[in-house]
Write a protein that holds these residues in place. Sequence first.
Motif, PDB file in Angstrom:
ATOM      1  N   MET A   1       0.816  -1.185   0.000  1.00  0.00           N
ATOM      2  CA  MET A   1       0.000   0.000   0.000  1.00  0.00           C
ATOM      3  C   MET A   1       0.866   1.258   0.000  1.00  0.00           C
ATOM      4  O   MET A   1       0.531   2.238  -0.650  1.00  0.00           O
ATOM      5  N   GLY A   2       1.980   1.222   0.744  1.00  0.00           N
ATOM      6  CA  GLY A   2       2.868   2.380   0.778  1.00  0.00           C
ATOM      7  C   GLY A   2       3.459   2.682  -0.584  1.00  0.00           C
ATOM      8  O   GLY A   2       3.531   3.838  -0.998  1.00  0.00           O
ATOM      9  N   ASP A   3       3.886   1.638  -1.296  1.00  0.00           N
ATOM     10  CA  ASP A   3       4.438   1.836  -2.639  1.00  0.00           C
ATOM     11  C   ASP A   3       3.371   2.344  -3.602  1.00  0.00           C
ATOM     12  O   ASP A   3       3.639   3.195  -4.438  1.00  0.00           O
ATOM     13  N   PHE A   4       2.154   1.811  -3.481  1.00  0.00           N
ATOM     14  CA  PHE A   4       1.075   2.282  -4.343  1.00  0.00           C
ATOM     15  C   PHE A   4       0.809   3.768  -4.104  1.00  0.00           C
ATOM     16  O   PHE A   4       0.664   4.542  -5.045  1.00  0.00           O
ATOM     17  N   LEU A   5       0.735   4.166  -2.833  1.00  0.00           N
ATOM     18  CA  LEU A   5       0.466   5.569  -2.520  1.00  0.00           C
ATOM     19  C   LEU A   5       1.564   6.481  -3.065  1.00  0.00           C
ATOM     20  O   LEU A   5       1.287   7.549  -3.599  1.00  0.00           O
ATOM     21  N   ALA A   6       2.809   6.046  -2.915  1.00  0.00           N
ATOM     22  CA  ALA A   6       3.927   6.887  -3.330  1.00  0.00           C
ATOM     23  C   ALA A   6       4.109   6.912  -4.844  1.00  0.00           C
ATOM     24  O   ALA A   6       4.369   7.965  -5.423  1.00  0.00           O
ATOM     25  N   ASP A   7       3.983   5.761  -5.483  1.00  0.00           N
ATOM     26  CA  ASP A   7       4.310   5.656  -6.902  1.00  0.00           C
ATOM     27  C   ASP A   7       3.095   5.754  -7.827  1.00  0.00           C
ATOM     28  O   ASP A   7       3.038   6.613  -8.699  1.00  0.00           O
ATOM     29  N   SER A   8       2.140   4.890  -7.640  1.00  0.00           N
ATOM     30  CA  SER A   8       1.040   4.761  -8.602  1.00  0.00           C
ATOM     31  C   SER A   8      -0.060   5.800  -8.424  1.00  0.00           C
ATOM     32  O   SER A   8      -0.728   6.161  -9.382  1.00  0.00           O
ATOM     33  N   SER A   9      -0.266   6.268  -7.218  1.00  0.00           N
ATOM     34  CA  SER A   9      -1.379   7.204  -6.982  1.00  0.00           C
ATOM     35  C   SER A   9      -1.023   8.635  -7.362  1.00  0.00           C
ATOM     36  O   SER A   9      -1.905   9.478  -7.492  1.00  0.00           O
ATOM     37  N   GLY A  10       0.270   8.929  -7.482  1.00  0.00           N
ATOM     38  CA  GLY A  10       0.692  10.275  -7.805  1.00  0.00           C
ATOM     39  C   GLY A  10       0.863  11.181  -6.595  1.00  0.00           C
ATOM     40  O   GLY A  10       1.175  12.356  -6.734  1.00  0.00           O
ATOM     41  N   LEU A  11       0.659  10.643  -5.387  1.00  0.00           N
ATOM     42  CA  LEU A  11       0.804  11.459  -4.181  1.00  0.00           C
ATOM     43  C   LEU A  11       2.262  11.743  -3.831  1.00  0.00           C
ATOM     44  O   LEU A  11       2.555  12.727  -3.173  1.00  0.00           O
ATOM     45  N   GLY A  12       3.151  10.865  -4.239  1.00  0.00           N
ATOM     46  CA  GLY A  12       4.548  10.995  -3.860  1.00  0.00           C
ATOM     47  C   GLY A  12       4.763  10.475  -2.448  1.00  0.00           C
ATOM     48  O   GLY A  12       3.826  10.064  -1.762  1.00  0.00           O
ATOM     49  N   TYR A  13       6.023  10.499  -2.014  1.00  0.00           N
ATOM     50  CA  TYR A  13       6.355   9.946  -0.697  1.00  0.00           C
ATOM     51  C   TYR A  13       5.752  10.775   0.426  1.00  0.00           C
ATOM     52  O   TYR A  13       5.140  10.241   1.349  1.00  0.00           O
ATOM     53  N   ALA A  14       5.903  12.073   0.361  1.00  0.00           N
ATOM     54  CA  ALA A  14       5.374  12.939   1.420  1.00  0.00           C
ATOM     55  C   ALA A  14       3.844  12.903   1.425  1.00  0.00           C
ATOM     56  O   ALA A  14       3.231  12.827   2.497  1.00  0.00           O
ATOM     57  N   GLY A  15       3.225  12.941   0.254  1.00  0.00           N
ATOM     58  CA  GLY A  15       1.765  12.895   0.176  1.00  0.00           C
ATOM     59  C   GLY A  15       1.198  11.596   0.707  1.00  0.00           C
ATOM     60  O   GLY A  15       0.184  11.587   1.416  1.00  0.00           O
ATOM     61  N   GLY A  16       1.856  10.490   0.378  1.00  0.00           N
ATOM     62  CA  GLY A  16       1.413   9.192   0.884  1.00  0.00           C
ATOM     63  C   GLY A  16       1.535   9.105   2.395  1.00  0.00           C
ATOM     64  O   GLY A  16       0.633   8.614   3.083  1.00  0.00           O
ATOM     65  N   ALA A  17       2.658   9.612   2.920  1.00  0.00           N
ATOM     66  CA  ALA A  17       2.857   9.605   4.373  1.00  0.00           C
ATOM     67  C   ALA A  17       1.826  10.499   5.058  1.00  0.00           C
ATOM     68  O   ALA A  17       1.290  10.141   6.110  1.00  0.00           O
ATOM     69  N   LEU A  18       1.521  11.646   4.466  1.00  0.00           N
ATOM     70  CA  LEU A  18       0.514  12.542   5.047  1.00  0.00           C
ATOM     71  C   LEU A  18      -0.882  11.925   5.009  1.00  0.00           C
ATOM     72  O   LEU A  18      -1.661  12.090   5.955  1.00  0.00           O
ATOM     73  N   LEU A  19      -1.203  11.220   3.936  1.00  0.00           N
ATOM     74  CA  LEU A  19      -2.507  10.568   3.842  1.00  0.00           C
ATOM     75  C   LEU A  19      -2.665   9.506   4.922  1.00  0.00           C
ATOM     76  O   LEU A  19      -3.691   9.459   5.617  1.00  0.00           O
ATOM     77  N   VAL A  20      -1.652   8.664   5.090  1.00  0.00           N
ATOM     78  CA  VAL A  20      -1.731   7.616   6.110  1.00  0.00           C
ATOM     79  C   VAL A  20      -1.732   8.242   7.502  1.00  0.00           C
ATOM     80  O   VAL A  20      -2.484   7.810   8.383  1.00  0.00           O
ATOM     81  N   SER A  21      -0.932   9.286   7.717  1.00  0.00           N
ATOM     82  CA  SER A  21      -0.923   9.976   9.011  1.00  0.00           C
ATOM     83  C   SER A  21      -2.285  10.592   9.310  1.00  0.00           C
ATOM     84  O   SER A  21      -2.763  10.533  10.451  1.00  0.00           O
ATOM     85  N   GLY A  22      -2.904  11.173   8.303  1.00  0.00           N
ATOM     86  CA  GLY A  22      -4.237  11.736   8.476  1.00  0.00           C
ATOM     87  C   GLY A  22      -5.265  10.674   8.832  1.00  0.00           C
ATOM     88  O   GLY A  22      -6.142  10.899   9.681  1.00  0.00           O
ATOM     89  N   THR A  23      -5.159   9.524   8.190  1.00  0.00           N
ATOM     90  CA  THR A  23      -6.065   8.414   8.493  1.00  0.00           C
ATOM     91  C   THR A  23      -5.860   7.956   9.937  1.00  0.00           C
ATOM     92  O   THR A  23      -6.827   7.679  10.654  1.00  0.00           O
ATOM     93  N   LEU A  24      -4.609   7.883  10.371  1.00  0.00           N
ATOM     94  CA  LEU A  24      -4.327   7.518  11.764  1.00  0.00           C
ATOM     95  C   LEU A  24      -4.878   8.560  12.731  1.00  0.00           C
ATOM     96  O   LEU A  24      -5.370   8.218  13.812  1.00  0.00           O
ATOM     97  N   ALA A  25      -4.827   9.823  12.353  1.00  0.00           N
ATOM     98  CA  ALA A  25      -5.389  10.885  13.194  1.00  0.00           C
ATOM     99  C   ALA A  25      -6.909  10.735  13.320  1.00  0.00           C
ATOM    100  O   ALA A  25      -7.471  10.953  14.400  1.00  0.00           O
ATOM    101  N   VAL A  26      -7.565  10.341  12.231  1.00  0.00           N
ATOM    102  CA  VAL A  26      -9.005  10.095  12.284  1.00  0.00           C
ATOM    103  C   VAL A  26      -9.301   8.935  13.223  1.00  0.00           C
ATOM    104  O   VAL A  26     -10.230   8.995  14.039  1.00  0.00           O
ATOM    105  N   LEU A  27      -8.496   7.879  13.157  1.00  0.00           N
ATOM    106  CA  LEU A  27      -8.681   6.747  14.071  1.00  0.00           C
ATOM    107  C   LEU A  27      -8.491   7.182  15.519  1.00  0.00           C
ATOM    108  O   LEU A  27      -9.220   6.737  16.408  1.00  0.00           O
ATOM    109  N   LEU A  28      -7.529   8.053  15.753  1.00  0.00           N
ATOM    110  CA  LEU A  28      -7.298   8.576  17.096  1.00  0.00           C
ATOM    111  C   LEU A  28      -8.518   9.347  17.585  1.00  0.00           C
ATOM    112  O   LEU A  28      -8.946   9.196  18.733  1.00  0.00           O
TER     113      LEU A  28
END
Length: 109
Positions: A1-28
Amino acid sequence: MGDFLADSSGLGYAGGALLVSGTLAVLLALMKVPSVPNVLLFWLAFVLTRPLGATAGDFLTKPVAKGGLDLGTAGSSAVLLAILVGLMSYAQVRERRTVDSDTEVMAKA
């Protein structure tokens, strides 16, 4: 999933990390909702730590031309160590405040 977010989705490494971090914040935040089981939140957060680590690690180590910071292994380890020490220091200060305030309340009683 991390590789997909960074490479295939177009979010890049920082965008993918921010998306997952945001999802974790919602869970919190969902921890405050009584109807959402904490066991479910735990396992969702547990599963999301892997893509977060992959995208954040790639962001720290990959070349700038590919969207990373090009810190290398030693540089990224130093950044992660600094974050770890910072979080541990914060937790210790918070714990001391709690113990001190509890002691103060008991002394007044």
